[in-house]
Write a protein that holds these residues in place. Structure first.
Motif, mmCIF file in Angstrom:
data_model
loop_
_atom_site.group_PDB
_atom_site.id
_atom_site.type_symbol
_atom_site.label_atom_id
_atom_site.label_comp_id
_atom_site.label_asym_id
_atom_site.label_seq_id
_atom_site.Cartn_x
_atom_site.Cartn_y
_atom_site.Cartn_z
ATOM 1 N N SER A 1 -10.763 36.302 18.910
ATOM 2 C CA SER A 1 -10.056 35.119 18.418
ATOM 3 C C SER A 1 -11.004 34.081 17.818
ATOM 4 O O SER A 1 -10.710 33.488 16.780
ATOM 5 C CB SER A 1 -9.223 34.492 19.533
ATOM 6 O OG SER A 1 -10.057 34.072 20.592
ATOM 7 N N LYS A 2 -12.141 33.862 18.445
ATOM 8 C CA LYS A 2 -13.099 32.872 17.938
ATOM 9 C C LYS A 2 -13.587 33.262 16.542
ATOM 10 O O LYS A 2 -13.566 32.458 15.609
ATOM 11 C CB LYS A 2 -14.266 32.753 18.918
ATOM 12 C CG LYS A 2 -15.255 31.678 18.601
ATOM 13 C CD LYS A 2 -16.275 31.610 19.725
ATOM 14 C CE LYS A 2 -17.188 30.439 19.584
ATOM 15 N NZ LYS A 2 -18.121 30.336 20.704
ATOM 16 N N LYS A 3 -13.994 34.515 16.401
ATOM 17 C CA LYS A 3 -14.490 34.994 15.101
ATOM 18 C C LYS A 3 -13.373 34.994 14.065
ATOM 19 O O LYS A 3 -13.596 34.658 12.898
ATOM 20 C CB LYS A 3 -15.073 36.401 15.277
ATOM 21 C CG LYS A 3 -15.829 36.875 14.096
ATOM 22 C CD LYS A 3 -17.078 36.059 13.933
ATOM 23 C CE LYS A 3 -17.972 36.631 12.886
ATOM 24 N NZ LYS A 3 -19.061 35.734 12.557
ATOM 25 N N ILE B 1 -10.660 32.989 13.894
ATOM 26 C CA ILE B 1 -10.328 31.633 13.453
ATOM 27 C C ILE B 1 -11.440 31.050 12.584
ATOM 28 O O ILE B 1 -11.179 30.450 11.535
ATOM 29 C CB ILE B 1 -10.035 30.727 14.667
ATOM 30 C CG1 ILE B 1 -8.749 31.200 15.356
ATOM 31 C CG2 ILE B 1 -9.897 29.276 14.245
ATOM 32 C CD1 ILE B 1 -8.465 30.506 16.662
ATOM 33 N N LYS C 1 -14.416 23.885 13.073
ATOM 34 C CA LYS C 1 -15.434 24.906 13.307
ATOM 35 C C LYS C 1 -16.395 24.474 14.411
ATOM 36 O O LYS C 1 -16.724 25.256 15.303
ATOM 37 C CB LYS C 1 -16.229 25.175 12.019
ATOM 38 C CG LYS C 1 -15.637 26.218 11.137
ATOM 39 C CD LYS C 1 -16.372 26.497 9.859
ATOM 40 C CE LYS C 1 -17.819 26.238 9.795
ATOM 41 N NZ LYS C 1 -18.425 26.506 8.479
ATOM 42 N N ILE D 1 -14.580 24.529 17.871
ATOM 43 C CA ILE D 1 -14.396 25.880 18.402
ATOM 44 C C ILE D 1 -15.720 26.445 18.891
ATOM 45 O O ILE D 1 -15.786 27.090 19.940
ATOM 46 C CB ILE D 1 -13.740 26.791 17.342
ATOM 47 C CG1 ILE D 1 -12.287 26.380 17.127
ATOM 48 C CG2 ILE D 1 -13.823 28.257 17.742
ATOM 49 C CD1 ILE D 1 -11.620 27.050 15.970
ATOM 50 N N THR D 2 -16.790 26.181 18.161
ATOM 51 C CA THR D 2 -18.099 26.662 18.575
ATOM 52 C C THR D 2 -18.534 25.988 19.879
ATOM 53 O O THR D 2 -19.073 26.641 20.769
ATOM 54 C CB THR D 2 -19.144 26.392 17.473
ATOM 55 O OG1 THR D 2 -18.694 27.014 16.260
ATOM 56 C CG2 THR D 2 -20.489 26.948 17.843
ATOM 57 N N GLY E 1 -15.028 26.331 22.738
ATOM 58 C CA GLY E 1 -14.302 27.583 22.899
ATOM 59 C C GLY E 1 -13.056 27.595 22.030
ATOM 60 O O GLY E 1 -12.690 26.605 21.406
ATOM 61 N N THR E 2 -12.405 28.738 22.018
ATOM 62 C CA THR E 2 -11.284 28.931 21.100
ATOM 63 C C THR E 2 -10.102 28.021 21.403
ATOM 64 O O THR E 2 -9.617 27.315 20.514
ATOM 65 C CB THR E 2 -10.821 30.392 21.143
ATOM 66 O OG1 THR E 2 -11.942 31.243 20.912
ATOM 67 C CG2 THR E 2 -9.775 30.666 20.094
ATOM 68 N N THR F 1 -9.538 24.640 19.232
ATOM 69 C CA THR F 1 -8.394 24.671 18.317
ATOM 70 C C THR F 1 -7.466 23.486 18.578
ATOM 71 O O THR F 1 -6.960 22.868 17.634
ATOM 72 C CB THR F 1 -7.630 25.995 18.465
ATOM 73 O OG1 THR F 1 -8.529 27.079 18.224
ATOM 74 C CG2 THR F 1 -6.482 26.085 17.485
#
Length: 157
Positions: free
Chosen positions: A91-93, A95, A125, A128-129, A132-133, A137
């Motif tokens: 999910s992280k990658k 988004i 970005k 999220i980094t 976390g996701t 978000t």
């Protein structure tokens, strides 16, 4: 940006309209468009990795559903479970890749409409980094929800 205006104690409706019009005129005259920074990274590799892994999971799901090794309900539950695990892992990658594609190909008038510094996509970005996701978000969506006039300015994470 410098705006000169004077507010009178006894404002009438025409005074208010005049003040608003003069403020808008001054802002338009002093407006300097922001430079749109397009990322120079290639997302082809990330999109290819995500696509291949999702195709492998899809093929595995079809094979399990078609073969009579397990009952249909068990194989369907297993496929859904594998799909959820795949989404959690990627999910992280997923988004961040979507945000980079937006930054690279969105029209300038859309990218220039952000009133904050750094822009909302860059903020998301970073969030999220860092967080976390899920939490990143949520922070990014909250930022996008307040990205309108009269808000604005520098808003770091």
């Amino acid at each position: 940006m410098k705006c000169n205006y004077k507010i009178y104690e006894t404002e009438t409706e025409t005074d208010t309209k005049f003040i608003e019009e003069s403020l808008v005129r001054q802002v338009k005259e002093n407006f300097v468009p922001k430079a749109v920074i397009r990322p120079k990274v290639s997302v082809k590799k990330d999109v290819l990795k995500l696509s291949i892994s999702s195709i492998i999971i899809l093929i595995l799901s079809v094979v399990l559903c078609v073969s009579n090794l397990l009952s249909m309900a068990i194989s369907l539950t297993f496929c859904i479970f594998i799909g959820i695990i795949w989404l959690i892992i990627n999910s992280k990658k997923l988004i961040i890749t979507t945000i980079i594609i937006y930054q690279k190909y969105a029209p300038e008038y859309v990218r220039n409409s952000c009133v904050f510094e750094p822009c909302c996509s860059e903020y998301m970005k970073k969030a999220i980094t860092r967080y976390g996701t899920l939490k990143g978000t949520i922070k990014g969506i909250k930022r996008i929800m307040r990205c309108h006039y009269p808000n604005g300015g520098i808003d770091e994470i």
